[in-house]
Design an enzyme around this catalytic site. Structure first.
Site, PDB file in Angstrom:
ATOM      1  N   LYS A 159       0.859  -1.191   0.000  1.00  0.00           N
ATOM      2  CA  LYS A 159       0.000   0.000   0.000  1.00  0.00           C
ATOM      3  C   LYS A 159       0.890   1.233   0.000  1.00  0.00           C
ATOM      4  O   LYS A 159       1.531   1.554   0.996  1.00  0.00           O
ATOM      5  CB  LYS A 159      -0.913   0.041   1.222  1.00  0.00           C
ATOM      6  CG  LYS A 159      -1.951   1.153   1.082  1.00  0.00           C
ATOM      7  CD  LYS A 159      -2.610   1.539   2.371  1.00  0.00           C
ATOM      8  CE  LYS A 159      -1.858   2.588   3.140  1.00  0.00           C
ATOM      9  NZ  LYS A 159      -1.615   3.849   2.404  1.00  0.00           N
ATOM     10  N   GLU A 233      10.180   1.449   9.926  1.00  0.00           N
ATOM     11  CA  GLU A 233      11.180   2.404   9.445  1.00  0.00           C
ATOM     12  C   GLU A 233      10.579   3.783   9.668  1.00  0.00           C
ATOM     13  O   GLU A 233       9.783   4.263   8.866  1.00  0.00           O
ATOM     14  CB  GLU A 233      11.454   2.186   7.958  1.00  0.00           C
ATOM     15  CG  GLU A 233      11.947   0.798   7.601  1.00  0.00           C
ATOM     16  CD  GLU A 233      13.387   0.546   7.987  1.00  0.00           C
ATOM     17  OE1 GLU A 233      14.011   1.438   8.597  1.00  0.00           O
ATOM     18  OE2 GLU A 233      13.888  -0.546   7.690  1.00  0.00           O
ATOM     19  N   CYS A 267      14.254  10.605   5.525  1.00  0.00           N
ATOM     20  CA  CYS A 267      14.192  10.244   6.938  1.00  0.00           C
ATOM     21  C   CYS A 267      15.551  10.334   7.637  1.00  0.00           C
ATOM     22  O   CYS A 267      15.643  10.723   8.786  1.00  0.00           O
ATOM     23  CB  CYS A 267      13.632   8.838   7.079  1.00  0.00           C
ATOM     24  SG  CYS A 267      14.577   7.645   6.109  1.00  0.00           S
ATOM     25  N   GLU A 370      11.302  16.290  13.929  1.00  0.00           N
ATOM     26  CA  GLU A 370      11.572  16.072  12.505  1.00  0.00           C
ATOM     27  C   GLU A 370      10.732  17.042  11.674  1.00  0.00           C
ATOM     28  O   GLU A 370       9.512  17.082  11.805  1.00  0.00           O
ATOM     29  CB  GLU A 370      11.202  14.629  12.136  1.00  0.00           C
ATOM     30  CG  GLU A 370      11.519  14.298  10.691  1.00  0.00           C
ATOM     31  CD  GLU A 370      11.048  12.905  10.289  1.00  0.00           C
ATOM     32  OE1 GLU A 370       9.933  12.513  10.689  1.00  0.00           O
ATOM     33  OE2 GLU A 370      11.797  12.223   9.571  1.00  0.00           O
TER      34      GLU A 370
END
Ligand SMILES: NC(=O)c1ccc[n+]([C@@H]2O[C@H](COP(=O)([O-])OP(=O)(O)OC[C@H]3O[C@@H](n4cnc5c(N)ncnc54)[C@H](O)[C@@H]3O)[C@@H](O)[C@H]2O)c1
Length: 519
Positions: A159, A233, A267, A370
């Site tokens: 997905k 992750e 990331c 982040e």
């Protein structure tokens, strides 16, 4: 019909799938009219849906596809197909599976420019970077082809992020063309609801997730209900440590590599840039000069080095972080505002100027959270012990970088860093042979942080962005490559478009490591 290798059967439906979804491959004219789900070896409309989503071209703000979000029945069908395909696949010898992988790698190489173009149109990263990603993906397939003989493999339902639903269809078609049994690799489109159907499905044996920490936490809860193993992750806020004895030119290049690839939507970016006081002024001046020189604009143009962010809400979120940083006392040295390219067709795109912040403190939001955009926060430090402690003072632990001419210090610092991947005198260079993953909230905990580190010189890739360093060394403290040997399908849910689709749903080494789980 046989391929060059002589053994791989060619499915009769394959030719009808080409040439893929591409009506026109230019910025401002690409539209997808074909279905975006992939099941049983073909594109299909979902049999049931919970609403629709629009996919945008970040460069122009245009809608390029409208698609239905797959409902529970569609997810059930994808799982059924995957189960059926697994029976066929698991009967094949290692050598047969190896040949299919090699064939997929060959097709990706052959269609490199087309794939990179679709990827760029869908997620906004520059074509320069997208081509590099395509190369990494076929290399990854070749690498795992060499391992196919020693593992069984499983089927997969993928997905993608609803922001980037398009490019993964090319991969699905390439697998079919390469000889993967229909149903072994399926794609269901949708958002959180579709993801939940997958996670909770009793015949999904494993979930691999790439995305944010809050969603990762929900995935973990759902997987726990079915006692399913997971791979997470997640996000990062990685430190980049620049000692005063570094090669300054190289460190400046490294800092740009660590912050501005894919518009900062990476990331593992090193967004907390710790600079030793003696060189702070010189380093900062040079970084600002180089940042101001980054060419922003149409991501399909050869000279462009920074394209648009993934969507308007995300652009506004990133700008919000910069506003808050200023309120908390940081100083904007350059960028941090909306950029409107001269080309009129790009005026509704999601562009911003890359930003360098200084006068930052460890407690500021821009240093703790982040941002996932082109925002570098510069901090200063005095001693090695001090910077190591501050670098580790974070809830994340994905990556880290060290710039110094003292190789003993480099390894000493790296040994003390709580990060899954550490770069020395380089950044964001991750060859396919090496694992990828993090500590703490960046993903799964490694079993032992100091377990048997493997180092290698990754060499220089000076073509990539003109920002690459001379020498590099990667230290990996744990094995993050997941190879599944499961008698049932695995679900792979991937995150944010610019990041996840550019890298993960489709082309990153990690994505392909996941994809390879089906092999
Ligand atoms: N560590 C890594 O390797 C890595 C790689 C790429 C991206 N990321 C991280 O991903 C994040 C950006 O991606 P994003 O903003 O799209 O992440 P996100 O968490 O918002 O979404 C990720 C995926 O999860 C799905 N999803 C959302 N809610 C769900 C739910 N309740 N159940 C099941 N599925 C659900 C989304 O549709 C999407 O496919 C950043 O934090 C980035 O650091 C990490």
């Amino acid at each position: 019909m046989f391929f060059r290798g002589g053994l791989v059967a060619f499915s009769p439906c394959v030719r009808a799938l080409r040439p893929g979804p591409v009506a026109a491959m230019n910025t401002g004219s690409f539209v997808v009219s074909q279905p975006l789900n992939y099941r049983g070896g073909a594109r299909v409309e979902p049999v049931d849906a919970s609403g629709t989503e629009k996919a945008f071209e970040p460069a122009t703000g245009r809608v390029i596809a409208t698609f239905a979000c797959s409902g529970e029945k569609e997810v059930n069908l994808a799982v059924q197909d995957a189960k059926a395909a697994f029976k066929i696949w698991s009967q094949k010898s290692g050598m047969e599976r190896c040949r299919v992988l090699l064939e997929a790698a060959r097709i990706i190489r052959e269609r490199r420019d087309e794939i990179a173009t679709v990827e760029t149109i869908n997620n906004g990263k520059s074509i320069f970077e997208a081509r590099w990603d395509v190369d990494t993906s076929w290399q990854c397939l070749e690498y795992y082809a060499g391992l196919a003989g020693s593992m069984a493999g499983n089927a997969m339902i993928f997905k993608p992020s609803p922001f980037t639903p398009v490019s993964v269809l090319l991969l699905a078609e390439i697998y079919t063309e390469a000889g993967v049994p229909p149903g072994l690799f399926n794609v269901v489109q949708g958002g959180a609801a579709t993801g939940q159907f997958l996670c909770l499905h009793r015949d999904v044996a494993k979930v691999s997730f790439t995305g944010s920490v809050p969603t990762g936490s929900k995935i973990m809860e759902m997987a726990a209900k079915g006692i399913k193993p997971i791979t997470l992750e997640l996000g990062g806020k990685s430190p980049l440590i620049i000692f005063s004895d570094c090669d300054l030119e190289n460190a400046v290049k490294g800092a740009l590599m660590a912050n501005f690839l894919t518009q900062g939507e990476v990331c593992c970016n090193g967004t907390r840039v710790f600079v030793q006081k003696e060189i702070l002024e010189k380093f900062t001046k040079e970084v600002v000069k180089r940042t101001q020189g980054i060419k922003i604009g149409d991501p399909l143009l050869e000279g462009t080095r920074m394209g648009p962010l993934i969507n308007r809400p995300h652009l506004e979120r990133v700008l919000g972080f910069i506003k808050l940083a200023k309120e908390q006392g940081a100083k904007v040295l350059c960028g941090g505002d909306v950029f409107v390219p001269e080309d009129p067709k790009l005026k509704d795109g999601y562009y911003m100027r890359p930003c360098v912040l200084t006068d930052c403190r460890d407690d500021m939001t821009c240093v703790r959270e982040e941002i996932f955009g082109p925002v570098m926060s510069i901090l200063s430090f005095d001693t090695e012990a001090e910077v190591l402690e501050r670098a580790n003072n974070t809830t994340f632990g994905l990556a880290a970088g060290v710039f110094t001419r003292d190789i003993q210090r480099a390894h000493r610092v790296v040994a003390g860093l709580q990060a899954g991947m550490c770069f020395i005198n380089n950044y964001n260079v991750s060859p396919v042979e090496l694992p990828f993953g993090g500590y703490k909230k960046s993903g799964e905990e490694p079993e032992s942080v100091d377990a048997n580190p493997a180092c290698r010189d990754t060499g220089c890739n000076s073509d990539r962005t003109d920002q690459v360093s001379e020498h590099s060394c990667l230290r990996i403290t744990w094995e993050s490559i997941q190879i599944l040997v499961l008698p049932r399908p695995a679900a792979v849910i991937s995150g944010n478009g610019n990041q996840a689709s550019s890298y993960f749903p489709f082309l990153s080494p990690k994505a392909l490591q996941k994809v390879l789980m089906c092999i």
